[in-house]
Design a protein around this motif. Structure first.
Motif, PDB file in Angstrom:
ATOM      1  N   MET A 150       0.828  -1.210   0.000  1.00  0.00           N
ATOM      2  CA  MET A 150       0.000   0.000   0.000  1.00  0.00           C
ATOM      3  C   MET A 150       0.861   1.259   0.000  1.00  0.00           C
ATOM      4  SD  MET A 150      -3.323  -0.833   2.383  1.00  0.00           S
ATOM      5  CE  MET A 150      -2.432  -1.429   3.828  1.00  0.00           C
ATOM      6  N   ALA A 151       1.961   1.238   0.755  1.00  0.00           N
ATOM      7  CA  ALA A 151       2.860   2.392   0.769  1.00  0.00           C
ATOM      8  C   ALA A 151       3.463   2.619  -0.611  1.00  0.00           C
ATOM      9  CB  ALA A 151       3.959   2.187   1.804  1.00  0.00           C
ATOM     10  N   ALA A 152       3.853   1.527  -1.273  1.00  0.00           N
ATOM     11  CA  ALA A 152       4.422   1.636  -2.622  1.00  0.00           C
ATOM     12  C   ALA A 152       3.387   2.182  -3.604  1.00  0.00           C
ATOM     13  CB  ALA A 152       4.936   0.277  -3.078  1.00  0.00           C
ATOM     14  N   ASP A 153       2.135   1.739  -3.480  1.00  0.00           N
ATOM     15  CA  ASP A 153       1.072   2.261  -4.351  1.00  0.00           C
ATOM     16  C   ASP A 153       0.878   3.756  -4.129  1.00  0.00           C
ATOM     17  OD1 ASP A 153       0.658  -0.219  -5.407  1.00  0.00           O
ATOM     18  OD2 ASP A 153      -1.182  -0.652  -4.297  1.00  0.00           O
ATOM     19  N   ALA A 154       0.927   4.192  -2.869  1.00  0.00           N
ATOM     20  CA  ALA A 154       0.761   5.612  -2.561  1.00  0.00           C
ATOM     21  C   ALA A 154       1.880   6.443  -3.192  1.00  0.00           C
ATOM     22  CB  ALA A 154       0.724   5.822  -1.047  1.00  0.00           C
ATOM     23  N   VAL A 155       3.109   5.940  -3.090  1.00  0.00           N
ATOM     24  CA  VAL A 155       4.245   6.637  -3.697  1.00  0.00           C
ATOM     25  C   VAL A 155       4.085   6.694  -5.218  1.00  0.00           C
ATOM     26  CG1 VAL A 155       6.727   6.514  -4.124  1.00  0.00           C
ATOM     27  CG2 VAL A 155       5.837   6.118  -1.819  1.00  0.00           C
ATOM     28  N   ALA A 156       3.671   5.578  -5.818  1.00  0.00           N
ATOM     29  CA  ALA A 156       3.502   5.521  -7.268  1.00  0.00           C
ATOM     30  C   ALA A 156       2.431   6.497  -7.758  1.00  0.00           C
ATOM     31  CB  ALA A 156       3.146   4.098  -7.693  1.00  0.00           C
ATOM     32  N   GLU A 157       1.411   6.738  -6.936  1.00  0.00           N
ATOM     33  CA  GLU A 157       0.346   7.664  -7.302  1.00  0.00           C
ATOM     34  C   GLU A 157       0.682   9.111  -6.985  1.00  0.00           C
ATOM     35  OE1 GLU A 157      -3.551   6.758  -5.924  1.00  0.00           O
ATOM     36  OE2 GLU A 157      -3.499   4.689  -6.640  1.00  0.00           O
ATOM     37  N   GLY A 158       1.824   9.345  -6.379  1.00  0.00           N
ATOM     38  CA  GLY A 158       2.220  10.708  -6.055  1.00  0.00           C
ATOM     39  C   GLY A 158       1.607  11.260  -4.792  1.00  0.00           C
ATOM     40  N   VAL A 159       1.153  10.392  -3.890  1.00  0.00           N
ATOM     41  CA  VAL A 159       0.615  10.857  -2.602  1.00  0.00           C
ATOM     42  C   VAL A 159       1.761  11.468  -1.801  1.00  0.00           C
ATOM     43  CG1 VAL A 159      -0.480  10.165  -0.436  1.00  0.00           C
ATOM     44  CG2 VAL A 159      -1.179   9.098  -2.593  1.00  0.00           C
ATOM     45  N   PRO A 160       1.646  12.739  -1.383  1.00  0.00           N
ATOM     46  CA  PRO A 160       2.755  13.380  -0.667  1.00  0.00           C
ATOM     47  C   PRO A 160       2.803  12.984   0.803  1.00  0.00           C
ATOM     48  CG  PRO A 160       0.942  14.929  -0.907  1.00  0.00           C
ATOM     49  CD  PRO A 160       0.514  13.669  -1.616  1.00  0.00           C
ATOM     50  N   PHE A 161       3.929  12.451   1.242  1.00  0.00           N
ATOM     51  CA  PHE A 161       4.163  12.192   2.663  1.00  0.00           C
ATOM     52  C   PHE A 161       5.653  11.970   2.867  1.00  0.00           C
ATOM     53  CE2 PHE A 161       3.427   8.046   0.783  1.00  0.00           C
ATOM     54  CZ  PHE A 161       4.266   7.161   1.447  1.00  0.00           C
ATOM     55  N   ARG A 162       6.108  12.267   4.062  1.00  0.00           N
ATOM     56  CA  ARG A 162       7.527  12.130   4.387  1.00  0.00           C
ATOM     57  C   ARG A 162       7.795  10.978   5.353  1.00  0.00           C
ATOM     58  NH1 ARG A 162      11.002  16.134   3.672  1.00  0.00           N
ATOM     59  NH2 ARG A 162       9.307  17.672   3.805  1.00  0.00           N
ATOM     60  N   TRP A 163       6.800  10.705   6.220  1.00  0.00           N
ATOM     61  CA  TRP A 163       7.004   9.773   7.318  1.00  0.00           C
ATOM     62  C   TRP A 163       6.127   8.539   7.178  1.00  0.00           C
ATOM     63  CZ3 TRP A 163      10.871  11.037  10.595  1.00  0.00           C
ATOM     64  CH2 TRP A 163      11.266  12.386  10.630  1.00  0.00           C
ATOM     65  N   VAL A 164       6.616   7.426   7.696  1.00  0.00           N
ATOM     66  CA  VAL A 164       5.850   6.184   7.794  1.00  0.00           C
ATOM     67  C   VAL A 164       5.855   5.753   9.262  1.00  0.00           C
ATOM     68  CG1 VAL A 164       5.797   3.728   7.211  1.00  0.00           C
ATOM     69  CG2 VAL A 164       6.290   5.432   5.442  1.00  0.00           C
ATOM     70  N   GLY A 165       4.669   5.429   9.780  1.00  0.00           N
ATOM     71  CA  GLY A 165       4.560   5.008  11.172  1.00  0.00           C
ATOM     72  C   GLY A 165       3.887   3.658  11.295  1.00  0.00           C
ATOM     73  N   GLY A 166       4.113   2.990  12.410  1.00  0.00           N
ATOM     74  CA  GLY A 166       3.481   1.696  12.647  1.00  0.00           C
ATOM     75  C   GLY A 166       3.916   1.119  13.982  1.00  0.00           C
TER      76      GLY A 166
END
Length: 278
Positions: free
Chosen positions: A183-199
């Motif tokens: 899902m994170a890779a899909d978001a990056v591929a679609e150009g969703v802007p974010f800097r941080w990943v949490g979990g």
């Protein structure tokens, strides 16, 4: 939400659903999609089709059942439209993309992926489905952005059960961190802007997830188990010897394998792993 509150919201809700309705194809599917959302908003502890229809003043139960069980539409297109709506309001280059899983209690055995497994909302192991969700959080607010249903290994390996439940042939077993990373890779591929990943520790303890996030060029703040093992220095990779007499000890070691005895350091207290991209 009671009947009066739902009626007061309806004009705004209709405008919102106008952006999604065409993605459901046929006119009758669009009508059912609107009814279904309104039924969900109406509340109630149980969300069966019968209860949703009853909440909507006697909606067509059979046609709603057919819409859910055999209706054809692209969930990918709907999620992409949702992400567009989210970014119109919440987009921020410094936003955080968070992964977390949750469980949905079930009574039967037919729902895809259902089994006795841990459910966060219940706080115990019980009969439920589990899904991994992606949440988008910025200074402007937060909301869900994507989701993946977790398919346990026994489900993935049971052809008869898969066919009966309608699980697509291309769906295979993937761990929760693998689902989150996709899902994170899909978001990056679609150009969703974010800097941080949490979990939480489910993701922080997964080398696959951590390395994947780094490869996406994102920074991360992840929980880590108190007994997690980490390298205190850059591990030395020993090239394998060529020719006869090659020994096991001469093979290259992965930074994520146990390596030599004493090469690991065990944390004595809970910690959070923080690592910058690059």
């Amino acid at each position: 939400m009671d009947e009066q509150q739902l009626l007061a919201l309806k004009p705004e809700l209709d405008r919102f659903l106008d952006r999604f309705a065409p993605l459901f194809g046929r006119d009758e599917n669009q009508v059912h999609a609107r009814r279904f959302v309104q039924g969900l908003l109406h509340g109630g502890e149980r969300r069966s089709i019968e209860n949703l229809a009853q909440a909507m003043s006697g909606g067509p139960v059979r046609s709603l059942q057919a819409f859910i069980s055999t209706g054809v539409w692209s969930d990918g297109a709907i999620l992409k439209q949702l992400r567009g709506c989210v970014l119109e309001v919440l987009a921020d280059d410094d936003a955080a993309w968070n992964a977390d899983e949750t469980g949905f209690p079930k009574k039967g055995t037919k729902s895809v992926g259902v089994k006795r497994q841990y459910s966060g909302p219940l706080g115990r192991t019980d009969n439920c489905q589990v899904a991994v969700f992606a949440d988008y959080c910025s200074v402007k607010g937060h909301t869900s952005l994507d989701r993946r249903l977790f398919l346990p290994e026994e489900w993935a390996a049971d052809g008869e059960r898969r066919e009966e439940a309608g699980v697509p042939a291309g769906v295979i077993f993937r761990t929760k961190p693998e689902l989150a990373l996709a899902m994170a890779a899909d978001a990056v591929a679609e150009g969703v802007p974010f800097r941080w990943v949490g979990g939480d520790g489910v993701y922080g303890d997964s080398p696959t997830f951590v390395q994947g996030v780094r490869q996406l060029g994102k920074r991360y703040v992840l929980d880590s188990s108190a007994d997690a093992r980490v390298w205190t220095g850059e591990p030395q990779v020993i090239p394998p010897r060529s020719g006869p007499g090659r020994s096991v000890a001469g093979r290259a070691r992965s930074p994520w394998s146990s390596g030599r005895p004493g090469a690991w350091t065990r944390w004595s207290r809970p910690c959070r792993r923080r690592r910058g991209a690059g």
